[in-house]
Motif scaffolding. Structure first.
Motif, PDB file in Angstrom:
ATOM      1  N   ASN A 254      42.785  26.275  33.321  1.00 29.75           N
ATOM      2  CA  ASN A 254      42.260  25.353  32.323  1.00 29.75           C
ATOM      3  C   ASN A 254      41.466  24.277  33.045  1.00 29.75           C
ATOM      4  OD1 ASN A 254      43.088  22.396  30.966  1.00 29.75           O
ATOM      5  ND2 ASN A 254      42.257  23.889  29.537  1.00 29.75           N
ATOM      6  N   VAL A 255      40.180  24.204  32.763  1.00 31.02           N
ATOM      7  CA  VAL A 255      39.333  23.134  33.277  1.00 31.02           C
ATOM      8  C   VAL A 255      39.112  22.186  32.111  1.00 31.02           C
ATOM      9  CG1 VAL A 255      37.151  22.546  34.392  1.00 31.02           C
ATOM     10  CG2 VAL A 255      38.266  24.740  34.900  1.00 31.02           C
ATOM     11  N   LYS A 256      39.755  21.040  32.171  1.00 33.53           N
ATOM     12  CA  LYS A 256      39.852  20.141  31.022  1.00 33.53           C
ATOM     13  C   LYS A 256      38.489  19.842  30.399  1.00 33.53           C
ATOM     14  CE  LYS A 256      41.576  15.572  29.667  1.00 33.53           C
ATOM     15  NZ  LYS A 256      42.153  14.287  30.155  1.00 33.53           N
ATOM     16  N   ASP A 257      38.375  20.108  29.111  1.00 37.01           N
ATOM     17  CA  ASP A 257      37.193  19.839  28.289  1.00 37.01           C
ATOM     18  C   ASP A 257      35.982  20.686  28.674  1.00 37.01           C
ATOM     19  OD1 ASP A 257      38.434  17.935  26.660  1.00 37.01           O
ATOM     20  OD2 ASP A 257      38.057  16.329  28.098  1.00 37.01           O
ATOM     21  N   PHE A 258      36.167  21.658  29.595  1.00 43.89           N
ATOM     22  CA  PHE A 258      35.096  22.602  29.925  1.00 43.89           C
ATOM     23  C   PHE A 258      35.394  23.975  29.327  1.00 43.89           C
ATOM     24  CE2 PHE A 258      33.193  20.680  34.081  1.00 43.89           C
ATOM     25  CZ  PHE A 258      32.933  19.515  33.400  1.00 43.89           C
ATOM     26  N   TRP A 259      36.444  24.617  29.900  1.00 48.74           N
ATOM     27  CA  TRP A 259      36.742  25.981  29.500  1.00 48.74           C
ATOM     28  C   TRP A 259      38.139  26.399  29.919  1.00 48.74           C
ATOM     29  CZ3 TRP A 259      32.186  26.490  33.098  1.00 48.74           C
ATOM     30  CH2 TRP A 259      32.568  26.599  34.424  1.00 48.74           C
ATOM     31  N   ASN A 260      38.587  27.485  29.326  1.00 50.36           N
ATOM     32  CA  ASN A 260      39.704  28.273  29.833  1.00 50.36           C
ATOM     33  C   ASN A 260      39.112  29.531  30.451  1.00 50.36           C
ATOM     34  OD1 ASN A 260      41.851  26.573  28.948  1.00 50.36           O
ATOM     35  ND2 ASN A 260      41.659  27.415  26.881  1.00 50.36           N
ATOM     36  N   GLN A 261      39.581  29.852  31.650  1.00 51.19           N
ATOM     37  CA  GLN A 261      39.033  31.020  32.341  1.00 51.19           C
ATOM     38  C   GLN A 261      40.175  31.910  32.807  1.00 51.19           C
ATOM     39  OE1 GLN A 261      36.620  30.702  36.188  1.00 51.19           O
ATOM     40  NE2 GLN A 261      35.011  31.199  34.703  1.00 51.19           N
ATOM     41  N   TYR A 262      39.975  33.233  32.687  1.00 52.36           N
ATOM     42  CA  TYR A 262      40.986  34.213  33.052  1.00 52.36           C
ATOM     43  C   TYR A 262      40.355  35.214  34.017  1.00 52.36           C
ATOM     44  CZ  TYR A 262      42.755  32.180  28.755  1.00 52.36           C
ATOM     45  OH  TYR A 262      43.149  31.276  27.783  1.00 52.36           O
ATOM     46  N   TYR A 263      41.113  35.566  35.042  1.00 55.19           N
ATOM     47  CA  TYR A 263      40.586  36.463  36.073  1.00 55.19           C
ATOM     48  C   TYR A 263      41.562  37.596  36.341  1.00 55.19           C
ATOM     49  CZ  TYR A 263      39.786  38.339  40.737  1.00 55.19           C
ATOM     50  OH  TYR A 263      39.603  39.190  41.796  1.00 55.19           O
ATOM     51  N   PHE A 264      41.032  38.817  36.449  1.00 50.52           N
ATOM     52  CA  PHE A 264      41.814  39.960  36.900  1.00 50.52           C
ATOM     53  C   PHE A 264      41.031  40.676  37.990  1.00 50.52           C
ATOM     54  CE2 PHE A 264      42.663  44.534  36.842  1.00 50.52           C
ATOM     55  CZ  PHE A 264      44.016  44.518  37.139  1.00 50.52           C
ATOM     56  N   GLY A 265      41.724  41.002  39.071  1.00 53.14           N
ATOM     57  CA  GLY A 265      41.091  41.744  40.152  1.00 53.14           C
ATOM     58  C   GLY A 265      42.008  42.819  40.681  1.00 53.14           C
ATOM     59  N   ALA A 266      41.409  43.906  41.156  1.00 57.36           N
ATOM     60  CA  ALA A 266      42.184  45.004  41.727  1.00 57.36           C
ATOM     61  C   ALA A 266      41.369  45.674  42.822  1.00 57.36           C
ATOM     62  CB  ALA A 266      42.549  46.024  40.652  1.00 57.36           C
ATOM     63  N   THR A 267      42.059  46.072  43.900  1.00 52.63           N
ATOM     64  CA  THR A 267      41.428  46.863  44.951  1.00 52.63           C
ATOM     65  C   THR A 267      42.314  48.055  45.252  1.00 52.63           C
ATOM     66  OG1 THR A 267      42.470  45.581  46.730  1.00 52.63           O
ATOM     67  CG2 THR A 267      40.281  44.891  45.997  1.00 52.63           C
ATOM     68  N   HIS A 268      41.674  49.207  45.490  1.00 53.36           N
ATOM     69  CA  HIS A 268      42.411  50.433  45.758  1.00 53.36           C
ATOM     70  C   HIS A 268      41.764  51.149  46.931  1.00 53.36           C
ATOM     71  CE1 HIS A 268      43.480  54.749  45.147  1.00 53.36           C
ATOM     72  NE2 HIS A 268      44.670  54.204  44.962  1.00 53.36           N
ATOM     73  N   GLU A 269      42.592  51.664  47.833  1.00 54.75           N
ATOM     74  CA  GLU A 269      42.096  52.408  48.985  1.00 54.75           C
ATOM     75  C   GLU A 269      42.617  53.837  48.938  1.00 54.75           C
ATOM     76  OE1 GLU A 269      43.095  50.286  52.498  1.00 54.75           O
ATOM     77  OE2 GLU A 269      41.910  48.518  51.968  1.00 54.75           O
ATOM     78  N   LEU A 270      41.740  54.759  49.293  1.00 51.09           N
ATOM     79  CA  LEU A 270      42.076  56.176  49.188  1.00 51.09           C
ATOM     80  C   LEU A 270      41.471  56.910  50.376  1.00 51.09           C
ATOM     81  CD1 LEU A 270      43.272  58.472  47.341  1.00 51.09           C
ATOM     82  CD2 LEU A 270      40.961  58.677  46.374  1.00 51.09           C
ATOM     83  N   GLY A 271      42.219  57.853  50.929  1.00 46.10           N
ATOM     84  CA  GLY A 271      41.685  58.715  51.974  1.00 46.10           C
ATOM     85  C   GLY A 271      41.883  58.176  53.373  1.00 46.10           C
ATOM     86  N   ASP A 272      41.323  58.893  54.314  1.00 41.85           N
ATOM     87  CA  ASP A 272      41.387  58.564  55.736  1.00 41.85           C
ATOM     88  C   ASP A 272      39.981  58.216  56.195  1.00 41.85           C
ATOM     89  OD1 ASP A 272      41.621  58.420  58.448  1.00 41.85           O
ATOM     90  OD2 ASP A 272      42.411  60.449  58.734  1.00 41.85           O
ATOM     91  N   ALA A 273      39.776  56.965  56.581  1.00 44.26           N
ATOM     92  CA  ALA A 273      38.431  56.517  56.930  1.00 44.26           C
ATOM     93  C   ALA A 273      37.901  57.173  58.193  1.00 44.26           C
ATOM     94  CB  ALA A 273      38.403  54.997  57.078  1.00 44.26           C
ATOM     95  N   GLN A 274      38.766  57.783  59.012  1.00 47.11           N
ATOM     96  CA  GLN A 274      38.253  58.552  60.140  1.00 47.11           C
ATOM     97  C   GLN A 274      37.497  59.785  59.648  1.00 47.11           C
ATOM     98  OE1 GLN A 274      38.090  58.279  63.508  1.00 47.11           O
ATOM     99  NE2 GLN A 274      38.770  56.154  63.268  1.00 47.11           N
TER     100      GLN A 274
END
Length: 464
Positions: A254-274
């Motif tokens: 909550n940023v008073k008198d500006f806005w309400n802001q909501y954030y969702f983030g996700a990271t996923h790793e798959l496999g063998d980078a070699q």
């Protein structure tokens, strides 16, 4: 579990190449259990764990506007313009930190003095300074200045810490930004709780920000707004790792008198980078106006999706980003609260904007030169449309200037970078990074057309 290190921030894309040396990423489920150890039970003592050290950073930037763009400055009461701006500052941080006292409730203190020494003091070069060089009301550089960057007391029980005072804080909405000679910090109260094996909680209430290039504390304002200020930012969130390969984060603010802001983030790793690894990142923000609506009426949904392929030393990453709203996707000034894939020199955050980026990075450790990395990227934004912006409807004093003239605007940006980190010796962990970025915008696109070269050297040091 900070998602910012996994997001596609182009000039730090080398972080993605680090996965090139990992084994095949496990997809196993991670059960939620109590943390196996208590950090407070291992406290060494207030004096016994005292440390004194810091960093010094040489920060140089030269910018050139083109296609008619200019910078302006004042000289003898006259406004003069030219295409170029140069800023060169040596920023030094001296940090003194005690250890936690022993016992059920541990107490520690942290104090950091920030000092800036201006190496280019030409009024014509710095063009008033902006958020790069501190300048006085006449546009003259303040040759040298210092301030308390950090000054806090911390209380810890088990694995939960409460911090009061001037401090660093990191989340998808409120995050310390450190891309100048000195970083920002925040004044307030926060907590961080890591009582579970794969689940942590963070929160804070802040009333002032310590800007990167200012001596005094300031109220919060937004990156793209027209000057409205607020003195209260509250945020609360959770970081959760359900799989060994998957990290998620959810925060609300909550940023008073500006806005309400909501954030969702996700990271996923798959496999063998070699052989071949895939890193997927998703970031989403919802912003709606609040209270007195000082930033006008806001209803904005913005997201980004990045896909990174790694093979040994090489990384190829694609990022798509979209703004659904008739105003900018905005965030708090003097923060890094924008974990979007295409937040580059331009944030690619215009009203209703879509953007796409392709980036390549190589880690030369695979070829016998550990610490040396290169990256290059190209990004394009299109469909910027602010013609449906209704302004403030008479409700607020401040709004987004010029947004209604943006009709089908577009822009493009490309950049190249190289960095080297010393691997041994008395200057171990010293980093040198050079970047060149060029941005070109259509007539009413807000960032204009500009070229920039940066050379940044950061040297850490320990005294005690």
């Amino acid at each position: 579990m900070k998602l910012s290190s996994k997001a596609l921030l182009a000039l730090a894309i080398s972080s993605i190449t680090a996965t090139a040396y990992a084994e095949t990423q496990s997809q196993d489920f991670v059960p939620t259990t109590l943390a196996g150890t208590s950090a407070q039970s291992e406290a060494k003592g207030f004096i016994e764990d005292f440390s004194l050290g810091g960093t010094t950073r040489n920060w140089y930037s030269h910018e050139s506007k083109y296609r008619g763009g200019t910078f302006s400055y004042q000289k003898h009461g006259q406004t003069l313009t030219d295409r170029n701006r140069t800023n060169w500052v040596q920023g030094t941080i001296l940090n003194a930190s005690s250890g936690f006292t022993q016992g059920t409730v541990g107490v520690k203190t942290e104090v950091a003095v920030y000092n800036a020494l201006v190496l280019d003091r030409s009024k014509r070069d710095i063009k008033g300074g902006s958020n790069r060089t501190l300048a006085d009301s006449n546009g003259d550089a303040v040759d040298q200045w210092s301030k308390l960057g950090l000054a806090n007391v911390q209380f810890r029980v088990s694995n939960t810490t409460l911090t009061a005072g001037r401090q660093n804080f990191s989340s998808g909405i409120v995050d310390t930004i450190g891309n100048r000679a000195l970083p920002s910090s925040f004044q307030g109260v926060s907590f961080n709780s890591e009582e579970f094996s794969n689940l942590s909680f963070q929160g804070g209430v802040f009333d002032r920000v310590s800007p990167r290039s200012e001596q005094s504390l300031s109220k919060f304002r937004t990156e793209y707004g027209n000057g409205a200020e607020t003195d209260k930012v509250s945020t609360l969130g959770v970081n959760y790792q359900p799989l060994k390969s998957l990290k998620t984060s959810f925060f609300a603010a909550n940023v008073k008198d500006f806005w309400n802001q909501y954030y969702f983030g996700a990271t996923h790793e798959l496999g063998d980078a070699q052989q071949l690894g895939l890193t997927t990142g998703f970031n989403y923000y919802k912003t709606v106006d609040e209270g007195k609506k000082e930033m006008g009426e806001i209803d904005n949904d913005t997201f980004s999706l990045s896909l990174g392929l790694t093979h040994q030393a090489h990384s190829l990453t694609f990022g798509y980003q979209q703004v659904n709203g008739n105003e900018y996707f905005d965030y708090l000034h003097e923060t890094n609260g924008i974990y979007l894939a295409n937040s580059l020199t331009s944030d690619f955050n215009g009203p209703n904007e879509k953007s796409f980026q392709i980036a390549y990075a190589i880690n030369m450790a695979e070829y016998g030169v550990p610490g040396l990395k290169f990256n290059a990227y190209s990004a394009r934004g299109w469909g910027i449309d602010g013609t449906h912006y209704t302004g403030n409807n008479g409700r607020a004093k401040f709004a987004y200037d010029g947004i209604q003239s943006q009709d089908g605007e577009k822009h493009q940006e490309y950049g190249v970078g190289a960095s080297y980190a010393l691997q041994s010796g008395p200057l171990k962990a010293t980093t040198v990074r050079a970047t060149y970025v060029e941005h070109r915008g259509s007539e009413f696109q807000s960032d204009g057309s500009i070229k920039e070269f940066r050379l940044v050297t950061t040297i850490p040091f320990n005294i005690l």
